[in-house]
Scaffold this motif. Sequence first.
Motif, short mmCIF file in Angstrom:
data_model
loop_
_atom_site.label_atom_id
_atom_site.label_comp_id
_atom_site.label_asym_id
_atom_site.label_seq_id
_atom_site.Cartn_x
_atom_site.Cartn_y
_atom_site.Cartn_z
N VAL A 98 7.71 -9.86 -8.91
CA VAL A 98 7.82 -8.55 -8.26
C VAL A 98 7.25 -7.48 -9.18
O VAL A 98 7.64 -7.38 -10.35
N ASN A 99 6.34 -6.69 -8.66
CA ASN A 99 5.82 -5.55 -9.40
C ASN A 99 6.60 -4.31 -8.94
O ASN A 99 6.41 -3.86 -7.81
N GLU A 100 7.48 -3.83 -9.80
CA GLU A 100 8.34 -2.71 -9.39
C GLU A 100 7.60 -1.38 -9.56
O GLU A 100 7.59 -0.77 -10.62
N ASN A 101 6.99 -0.96 -8.48
CA ASN A 101 6.26 0.29 -8.42
C ASN A 101 6.53 0.88 -7.04
O ASN A 101 5.69 0.81 -6.13
N PRO A 102 7.75 1.44 -6.84
CA PRO A 102 8.16 1.86 -5.50
C PRO A 102 7.29 2.92 -4.85
O PRO A 102 7.28 3.04 -3.62
N GLU A 103 6.56 3.66 -5.64
CA GLU A 103 5.65 4.65 -5.05
C GLU A 103 4.48 3.96 -4.36
O GLU A 103 3.96 4.46 -3.35
N LYS A 104 4.09 2.82 -4.88
CA LYS A 104 2.97 2.07 -4.32
C LYS A 104 3.44 0.94 -3.42
O LYS A 104 2.84 0.67 -2.37
N TYR A 105 4.52 0.26 -3.84
CA TYR A 105 5.07 -0.86 -3.09
C TYR A 105 6.53 -0.56 -2.73
O TYR A 105 7.39 -0.53 -3.61
N LYS A 106 6.79 -0.38 -1.47
CA LYS A 106 8.12 0.06 -1.03
C LYS A 106 9.19 -1.01 -1.24
O LYS A 106 10.35 -0.70 -1.51
N ASN A 107 8.80 -2.28 -1.12
CA ASN A 107 9.77 -3.38 -1.16
C ASN A 107 9.39 -4.42 -2.20
O ASN A 107 8.22 -4.54 -2.60
N TYR A 109 9.25 -7.57 -1.70
CA TYR A 109 8.42 -8.59 -1.06
C TYR A 109 7.01 -8.10 -0.74
O TYR A 109 6.18 -8.86 -0.24
N ASP A 110 6.71 -6.85 -1.05
CA ASP A 110 5.33 -6.38 -0.91
C ASP A 110 4.42 -7.02 -1.95
O ASP A 110 3.20 -7.11 -1.77
N THR A 111 5.02 -7.46 -3.06
CA THR A 111 4.25 -8.09 -4.13
C THR A 111 4.76 -9.48 -4.48
O THR A 111 3.97 -10.37 -4.82
N THR A 178 -0.39 -24.61 -6.63
CA THR A 178 -1.02 -23.87 -7.71
C THR A 178 -1.23 -22.43 -7.26
O THR A 178 -1.78 -22.19 -6.18
N LEU A 179 -0.77 -21.51 -8.05
CA LEU A 179 -0.88 -20.10 -7.71
C LEU A 179 -2.25 -19.54 -8.09
O LEU A 179 -2.86 -19.97 -9.06
N TRP A 180 -2.69 -18.58 -7.29
CA TRP A 180 -3.83 -17.71 -7.61
C TRP A 180 -5.20 -18.38 -7.54
O TRP A 180 -6.19 -17.72 -7.82
N THR A 201 -0.34 -11.41 -6.11
CA THR A 201 -1.44 -11.27 -7.08
C THR A 201 -0.97 -11.11 -8.52
O THR A 201 -1.74 -11.32 -9.45
N PHE A 202 0.30 -10.74 -8.71
CA PHE A 202 0.79 -10.46 -10.06
C PHE A 202 1.22 -11.74 -10.76
O PHE A 202 1.93 -12.57 -10.19
#
Length: 226
Positions: A98-107, A109-111, A178-180, A201-202
């Motif tokens: 999880v990329n915690e950037n609430p201004e860019k990603y609200k939830n 599960y967005d990342t 396999t990721l990515w 992607t992270f």
Amino acid sequence: MKKVIVAAFLFTLGQGIHAQKGFKPLFDGKTTVGWHSYGKTSAGAGWKVEKGVLHFDPEAAKNGQGGDLVTNAEYENFHLKLDWKVAPNANSGIIFYVNENPEKYKNTYDTGLEMQVLDNEGHHDGKIEKHRSGDLYDLIKSKSEPVKAVGEWNTAEIISKKGKLTLILNAVIVVETTLWDDNFKKLIAGSKFATWPGFGTFKKGKIALQDHGNEVWYRNIMIKKE
């Protein structure tokens, strides 16, 4: 006889300690230290600690006191292990990277990617392929369904090391991928996340326990760096 019982107990205890070697607790069983609700500085009142168990109570989560619970720290290569159980008809999930950037990603599960936690028979998501317990949510269906009955404890493990992802439910490997790589990108392109920028992607991020509005319990949350 007493000596035999004590010896057996010590042997079992020793096995347990050995099995957990290298793991560090993410949950101390007493507080929500090390965790906070996504986009906030502390855990919402909906996340209660009760006798060594982390309990999400939807009633207590009203008025903005819920939200997905996320770790303060980020993880890259890791082995996560925890127990979970759900109430009838309940839905939750273990979300990672999880990329915690609430201004860019609200939830969360967005990342973040999700290992599904669900009452397969009681919740409508159980009728959707790749949405059942143990699935890599909306991406990969689990190989089998070793999930236990509603109200019983399940043990989930998520192992991610240098792009190799393994999901384990009740000691059974249910997902391997396999990721990515190009194949993983195709999986995302064929999913509900196809047009979500940033999803999956992270390669380093936080771990989250999902508030899906239903009652769920977690315990014995621990992690080991891989």
